[in-house]
Enzyme design. Structure first.
Site, PDB file in Angstrom:
ATOM      1  N   GLY A   1      -6.042   1.371  16.076  1.00  0.00           N
ATOM      2  CA  GLY A   1      -7.423   1.806  16.263  1.00  0.00           C
ATOM      3  C   GLY A   1      -7.632   3.249  15.814  1.00  0.00           C
ATOM      4  O   GLY A   1      -6.797   3.837  15.137  1.00  0.00           O
TER       5      GLY A   1
ATOM      6  N   HIS B   1      -6.975   2.868   7.045  1.00  0.00           N
ATOM      7  CA  HIS B   1      -7.046   1.529   7.649  1.00  0.00           C
ATOM      8  C   HIS B   1      -8.018   0.638   6.866  1.00  0.00           C
ATOM      9  O   HIS B   1      -7.740  -0.537   6.605  1.00  0.00           O
ATOM     10  CB  HIS B   1      -7.546   1.619   9.092  1.00  0.00           C
ATOM     11  CG  HIS B   1      -6.676   2.404  10.027  1.00  0.00           C
ATOM     12  ND1 HIS B   1      -7.055   3.596  10.580  1.00  0.00           N
ATOM     13  CD2 HIS B   1      -5.440   2.153  10.507  1.00  0.00           C
ATOM     14  CE1 HIS B   1      -6.100   4.051  11.370  1.00  0.00           C
ATOM     15  NE2 HIS B   1      -5.100   3.197  11.348  1.00  0.00           N
TER      16      HIS B   1
ATOM     17  N   GLN C   1       6.086   1.525  21.349  1.00  0.00           N
ATOM     18  CA  GLN C   1       6.561   2.263  20.165  1.00  0.00           C
ATOM     19  C   GLN C   1       6.442   3.768  20.337  1.00  0.00           C
ATOM     20  O   GLN C   1       6.781   4.523  19.433  1.00  0.00           O
ATOM     21  CB  GLN C   1       5.860   1.789  18.895  1.00  0.00           C
ATOM     22  CG  GLN C   1       4.406   2.179  18.769  1.00  0.00           C
ATOM     23  CD  GLN C   1       3.768   1.496  17.576  1.00  0.00           C
ATOM     24  OE1 GLN C   1       3.555   0.285  17.576  1.00  0.00           O
ATOM     25  NE2 GLN C   1       3.441   2.259  16.539  1.00  0.00           N
TER      26      GLN C   1
ATOM     27  N   ASP D   1       3.484   4.878   6.234  1.00  0.00           N
ATOM     28  CA  ASP D   1       4.624   4.684   7.127  1.00  0.00           C
ATOM     29  C   ASP D   1       5.711   3.954   6.333  1.00  0.00           C
ATOM     30  O   ASP D   1       5.970   2.765   6.541  1.00  0.00           O
ATOM     31  CB  ASP D   1       4.175   3.879   8.348  1.00  0.00           C
ATOM     32  CG  ASP D   1       3.090   4.606   9.119  1.00  0.00           C
ATOM     33  OD1 ASP D   1       3.425   5.443   9.963  1.00  0.00           O
ATOM     34  OD2 ASP D   1       1.898   4.369   8.848  1.00  0.00           O
TER      35      ASP D   1
ATOM     36  N   GLN E   1       8.603   2.277   8.135  1.00  0.00           N
ATOM     37  CA  GLN E   1       8.081   1.099   8.849  1.00  0.00           C
ATOM     38  C   GLN E   1       7.924  -0.079   7.879  1.00  0.00           C
ATOM     39  O   GLN E   1       8.236  -1.225   8.229  1.00  0.00           O
ATOM     40  CB  GLN E   1       6.744   1.447   9.495  1.00  0.00           C
ATOM     41  CG  GLN E   1       5.997   0.262  10.072  1.00  0.00           C
ATOM     42  CD  GLN E   1       4.787   0.675  10.875  1.00  0.00           C
ATOM     43  OE1 GLN E   1       4.905   1.113  12.003  1.00  0.00           O
ATOM     44  NE2 GLN E   1       3.602   0.546  10.299  1.00  0.00           N
TER      45      GLN E   1
HETATM   46  P1  AMP Z   1      -1.761   3.040  12.734  1.00  0.00           P
HETATM   47  O1  AMP Z   1      -3.085   2.734  13.329  1.00  0.00           O
HETATM   48  O2  AMP Z   1      -1.529   4.501  12.497  1.00  0.00           O
HETATM   49  O3  AMP Z   1      -0.616   2.362  13.467  1.00  0.00           O
HETATM   50  O4  AMP Z   1      -1.766   2.412  11.283  1.00  0.00           O
HETATM   51  C1  AMP Z   1      -2.071   1.060  11.081  1.00  0.00           C
HETATM   52  C2  AMP Z   1      -1.777   0.699   9.656  1.00  0.00           C
HETATM   53  O5  AMP Z   1      -2.531   1.540   8.778  1.00  0.00           O
HETATM   54  C3  AMP Z   1      -0.290   0.919   9.289  1.00  0.00           C
HETATM   55  O6  AMP Z   1       0.131  -0.117   8.429  1.00  0.00           O
HETATM   56  C4  AMP Z   1      -0.331   2.247   8.573  1.00  0.00           C
HETATM   57  O7  AMP Z   1       0.728   2.418   7.648  1.00  0.00           O
HETATM   58  C5  AMP Z   1      -1.662   2.153   7.865  1.00  0.00           C
HETATM   59  N1  AMP Z   1      -2.130   3.501   7.509  1.00  0.00           N
HETATM   60  C6  AMP Z   1      -2.294   4.558   8.341  1.00  0.00           C
HETATM   61  N2  AMP Z   1      -2.676   5.648   7.644  1.00  0.00           N
HETATM   62  C7  AMP Z   1      -2.753   5.276   6.340  1.00  0.00           C
HETATM   63  C8  AMP Z   1      -3.083   5.951   5.126  1.00  0.00           C
HETATM   64  N3  AMP Z   1      -3.413   7.233   5.092  1.00  0.00           N
HETATM   65  N4  AMP Z   1      -3.042   5.248   3.973  1.00  0.00           N
HETATM   66  C9  AMP Z   1      -2.697   3.920   3.971  1.00  0.00           C
HETATM   67  N5  AMP Z   1      -2.377   3.241   5.087  1.00  0.00           N
HETATM   68  C10 AMP Z   1      -2.400   3.901   6.254  1.00  0.00           C
END
Ligand code: AMP
Length: 288
Positions: free
Chosen positions: A31, A37, A61, A150, A153
């Site tokens: 979120g 996202h 996590q 990530d 990940q």
């Molecule tokens: P998070 O909400 O931070 O857990 O991220 C959810 C998904 O969005 C994960 O797969 C992240 O790698 C991806 N994500 C977060 N920030 C970015 C970004 N700047 N560029 C591309 N994907 C992102």
């Protein structure tokens, strides 16, 4: 767009969807959505008929002492953005619904989880693998979309999906950056103006490493020494790690080859930021 708040409700919806005639895509998030996202959702749209986004701040996590309690949340804003994107289902499960009393199973993450974020955040990838497995089983998607921001990940999820035979295609999506190069992150909201300015040293350092490689430097130690110097001379910033790694194993390499990752993590004040770039490429493209 249907907002689903319980596992029970989702299960009955999932039973009504046909895996034969509809391609289902999963975009897992915590979120507090930003353009990074949303880019995952747009890429998912190119592959799938039905898009399921999950917004769940996954407690397992977070390492003790991290920002789980204060992690930014704004459900109404997230829902408005997801509606604009034409998402079909948003799963907003409660913590007790995902981890009911007595829950004690976890996934042992693959070897690529060792070192780097795995070392700085012990238990983090175990929590990631566990929640992603739960979401894979609940949503049963054909495709799942993860951001290359990530990078470790991504390697961990790919290995886990392969090892456990999840019948899901993992699509890795490019990093979305602010116009000045800072990788977008929900945690950027923690940064003061001064910290926001200092945070740029991470992407600049990675970019400099790629330039050195372009100029013929292939000794990873030389690139890392220069990078550490850049970050250590920036006031108010503390380096967590810098590494040059194989893109699949996340093991350090001594001679840099095109496709290897330059990865970094640092604290700006109390905010931990991560970023990465690819030698010979800059940004890695979508993995399809
Ligand atoms: P998070 O909400 O931070 O857990 O991220 C959810 C998904 O969005 C994960 O797969 C992240 O790698 C991806 N994500 C977060 N920030 C970015 C970004 N700047 N560029 C591309 N994907 C992102």
């Amino acid at each position: 767009m249907q907002v689903v708040r319980t596992v029970t409700q989702w299960r009955s919806i999932r039973r009504s969807l046909s895996s034969q005639t509809q391609r289902i895509g999963l975009v897992p998030t915590m979120g507090f959505l930003h353009d990074g996202h949303l880019s995952l959702i747009r890429i998912a749209r190119q592959h799938c008929d039905i898009i399921v986004v999950t917004c769940f701040v996954n407690p397992t996590q977070f390492v003790p002492g991290e920002d789980f309690e204060r992690y930014p949340r704004d459900e109404n804003r997230d829902l408005a953005l997801l509606k604009q994107e034409g998402v079909d289902y948003v799963l907003l499960p409660g913590g007790d619904d995902i981890y009911p009393e007595g829950f004690s199973t976890s996934i042992q993450p693959p070897a690529s989880s060792q070192g780097w974020c795995g070392q700085s955040r012990p238990g983090h990838f175990q929590g990631v693998c566990t929640i992603v497995s739960i979401l894979f089983n609940l949503v049963q998607p054909h495709f799942a979309f993860f951001g290359r921001k990530d990078a470790q990940q991504c390697a961990v999820i790919q290995a886990m999906t392969r090892d456990l035979n999840f019948p899901i295609e993992i699509v890795l999506c490019p990093i979305v950056r602010e116009s000045d190069g800072l990788a977008m992150s929900s945690r950027n909201v923690y940064l003061s103006d001064e910290e926001r300015r200092r945070a740029l040293v991470l992407s600049k350092t990675l970019r400099l490493g790629l330039t050195l490689f372009q100029q013929g430097v292939v000794d990873s130690q030389a690139v890392l020494d220069e990078g550490k110097k850049q970050i250590q001379t920036m006031e108010g910033v503390r380096l967590d790690y810098l590494g040059v790694v194989n893109q699949n194993t996340f093991k350090s390499v001594s001679i840099i080859q095109p496709g290897n990752y330059y990865i970094g993590a640092m604290y700006v004040g109390t905010t931990r930021l991560i970023d990465n770039m690819v030698f010979g490429l800059g940004e890695a493209p979508c993995s399809e």
